[in-house]
Design a protein around this motif. Structure first.
Motif, PDB file in Angstrom:
ATOM      1  N   ASP A   1      20.018 -64.554 -57.694  1.00 34.54           N
ATOM      2  CA  ASP A   1      19.358 -64.659 -59.001  1.00 34.54           C
ATOM      3  C   ASP A   1      20.440 -64.717 -60.068  1.00 34.54           C
ATOM      4  O   ASP A   1      21.386 -63.930 -60.035  1.00 34.54           O
ATOM      5  CB  ASP A   1      18.465 -63.443 -59.275  1.00 34.54           C
ATOM      6  CG  ASP A   1      17.193 -63.449 -58.440  1.00 34.54           C
ATOM      7  OD1 ASP A   1      16.912 -64.471 -57.799  1.00 34.54           O
ATOM      8  OD2 ASP A   1      16.492 -62.423 -58.436  1.00 34.54           O
TER       9      ASP A   1
ATOM     10  N   LYS B   1      17.329 -68.179 -63.547  1.00 31.81           N
ATOM     11  CA  LYS B   1      17.120 -68.943 -62.313  1.00 31.81           C
ATOM     12  C   LYS B   1      16.910 -68.006 -61.136  1.00 31.81           C
ATOM     13  O   LYS B   1      17.604 -67.003 -60.995  1.00 31.81           O
ATOM     14  CB  LYS B   1      18.329 -69.835 -62.020  1.00 31.81           C
ATOM     15  CG  LYS B   1      18.565 -70.893 -63.060  1.00 31.81           C
ATOM     16  CD  LYS B   1      19.792 -71.690 -62.715  1.00 31.81           C
ATOM     17  CE  LYS B   1      20.130 -72.632 -63.855  1.00 31.81           C
ATOM     18  NZ  LYS B   1      21.404 -73.277 -63.646  1.00 31.81           N
ATOM     19  N   THR B   2      15.952 -68.365 -60.284  1.00 32.41           N
ATOM     20  CA  THR B   2      15.750 -67.596 -59.058  1.00 32.41           C
ATOM     21  C   THR B   2      16.837 -67.968 -58.064  1.00 32.41           C
ATOM     22  O   THR B   2      17.511 -68.994 -58.190  1.00 32.41           O
ATOM     23  CB  THR B   2      14.376 -67.900 -58.432  1.00 32.41           C
ATOM     24  OG1 THR B   2      14.375 -69.256 -57.964  1.00 32.41           O
ATOM     25  CG2 THR B   2      13.243 -67.664 -59.423  1.00 32.41           C
ATOM     26  N   SER B   3      16.985 -67.135 -57.056  1.00 35.34           N
ATOM     27  CA  SER B   3      17.987 -67.429 -56.027  1.00 35.34           C
ATOM     28  C   SER B   3      17.655 -68.727 -55.292  1.00 35.34           C
ATOM     29  O   SER B   3      18.555 -69.471 -54.894  1.00 35.34           O
ATOM     30  CB  SER B   3      18.102 -66.255 -55.051  1.00 35.34           C
ATOM     31  OG  SER B   3      16.848 -65.953 -54.478  1.00 35.34           O
ATOM     32  N   GLU B   4      16.382 -69.030 -55.139  1.00 30.34           N
ATOM     33  CA  GLU B   4      15.976 -70.295 -54.492  1.00 30.34           C
ATOM     34  C   GLU B   4      16.396 -71.493 -55.353  1.00 30.34           C
ATOM     35  O   GLU B   4      16.848 -72.513 -54.830  1.00 30.34           O
ATOM     36  CB  GLU B   4      14.468 -70.305 -54.253  1.00 30.34           C
ATOM     37  CG  GLU B   4      13.977 -71.497 -53.457  1.00 30.34           C
ATOM     38  CD  GLU B   4      14.371 -71.479 -51.992  1.00 30.34           C
ATOM     39  OE1 GLU B   4      14.517 -72.570 -51.411  1.00 30.34           O
ATOM     40  OE2 GLU B   4      14.530 -70.385 -51.419  1.00 30.34           O
ATOM     41  N   GLU B   5      16.270 -71.367 -56.669  1.00 26.41           N
ATOM     42  CA  GLU B   5      16.696 -72.447 -57.565  1.00 26.41           C
ATOM     43  C   GLU B   5      18.212 -72.622 -57.533  1.00 26.41           C
ATOM     44  O   GLU B   5      18.716 -73.750 -57.521  1.00 26.41           O
ATOM     45  CB  GLU B   5      16.227 -72.172 -58.999  1.00 26.41           C
ATOM     46  CG  GLU B   5      14.729 -72.301 -59.180  1.00 26.41           C
ATOM     47  CD  GLU B   5      14.239 -71.800 -60.526  1.00 26.41           C
ATOM     48  OE1 GLU B   5      13.234 -72.364 -61.015  1.00 26.41           O
ATOM     49  OE2 GLU B   5      14.828 -70.850 -61.090  1.00 26.41           O
ATOM     50  N   VAL B   6      18.951 -71.517 -57.503  1.00 21.16           N
ATOM     51  CA  VAL B   6      20.411 -71.591 -57.413  1.00 21.16           C
ATOM     52  C   VAL B   6      20.806 -72.263 -56.099  1.00 21.16           C
ATOM     53  O   VAL B   6      21.678 -73.137 -56.072  1.00 21.16           O
ATOM     54  CB  VAL B   6      21.046 -70.184 -57.531  1.00 21.16           C
ATOM     55  CG1 VAL B   6      22.540 -70.241 -57.220  1.00 21.16           C
ATOM     56  CG2 VAL B   6      20.807 -69.602 -58.913  1.00 21.16           C
TER      57      VAL B   6
ATOM     58  N   ASP C   1      19.057 -74.377 -54.331  1.00 20.89           N
ATOM     59  CA  ASP C   1      18.722 -75.794 -54.434  1.00 20.89           C
ATOM     60  C   ASP C   1      19.762 -76.540 -55.268  1.00 20.89           C
ATOM     61  O   ASP C   1      20.168 -77.647 -54.917  1.00 20.89           O
ATOM     62  CB  ASP C   1      17.330 -75.955 -55.041  1.00 20.89           C
ATOM     63  CG  ASP C   1      16.769 -77.333 -54.813  1.00 20.89           C
ATOM     64  OD1 ASP C   1      16.627 -77.728 -53.643  1.00 20.89           O
ATOM     65  OD2 ASP C   1      16.484 -78.029 -55.811  1.00 20.89           O
ATOM     66  N   GLU C   2      20.207 -75.904 -56.363  1.00 20.63           N
ATOM     67  CA  GLU C   2      21.226 -76.518 -57.206  1.00 20.63           C
ATOM     68  C   GLU C   2      22.579 -76.620 -56.498  1.00 20.63           C
ATOM     69  O   GLU C   2      23.446 -77.374 -56.932  1.00 20.63           O
ATOM     70  CB  GLU C   2      21.379 -75.745 -58.515  1.00 20.63           C
ATOM     71  CG  GLU C   2      20.204 -75.945 -59.450  1.00 20.63           C
ATOM     72  CD  GLU C   2      20.334 -75.158 -60.744  1.00 20.63           C
ATOM     73  OE1 GLU C   2      21.318 -74.390 -60.902  1.00 20.63           O
ATOM     74  OE2 GLU C   2      19.448 -75.309 -61.599  1.00 20.63           O
TER      75      GLU C   2
END
Length: 146
Positions: free
Chosen positions: A76, A80-85, A87-88
């Motif tokens: 996190d 941004k969530t850890s999933e978004e990070v 994905d990025e």
């Protein structure tokens, strides 16, 4: 240096350029895994398995499909969530592979396999997501040890 090691170092460098805010670790004895999370995430490049080569006899050529595992971890970060990070992190790696499938001429072809993602639960730690993905680097040598 061997083609195997040249490819591994070039992949680590490619990922470091694609993810300038991430910790990219692997292959060097002085690469210690940081204890604190970096907002840009962490990538561990493993040596992987070059597998048994297919052999062409004339001229003698050893053709490898080297499976190189990557361990990605995203935490996190701000809004941004850890999933978004996570994905990025994966998108720029995929873009870097698409931009140079021959890895500067070291490979005949390079591609990534679909990642396996999972949550990481550590007591008292920042929430994290993890992805295991494999880059397959296809290359040829005239000697299986070089």
């Amino acid at each position: 240096m061997s083609r195997r090691l040249d490819v591994l170092k070039a992949i680590k460098q490619m990922i470091a350029v694609a993810l300038p805010n991430a910790d990219v670790i692997g292959l060097d004895n002085d690469d210690a895994i940081p204890t604190r999370p970096t907002p840009g995430g962490r990538v561990i490049v493993r040596s992987g398995d070059p597998g048994e080569p297919e052999v062409d006899l004339c001229p003698l050529t050893y053709n490898f499909e080297h499976e190189i595992p990557l361990e990605l971890t995203g935490w996190d970060a701000g809004n941004k969530t850890s999933e978004e990070v996570l994905d990025e992190m994966m998108v720029p790696i995929g873009d870097a592979i698409e931009q140079d499938r021959t890895l500067g001429g070291l490979c005949i072809w390079m591609e990534a396999r679909s990642p396996l993602t999972d949550d990481v639960f550590l007591e008292g730690a920042t929430p994290a997501d993890r992805a295991d993905l494999v880059i397959v680097a296809t290359y040829a040598t005239t000697n299986p040890l070089t």
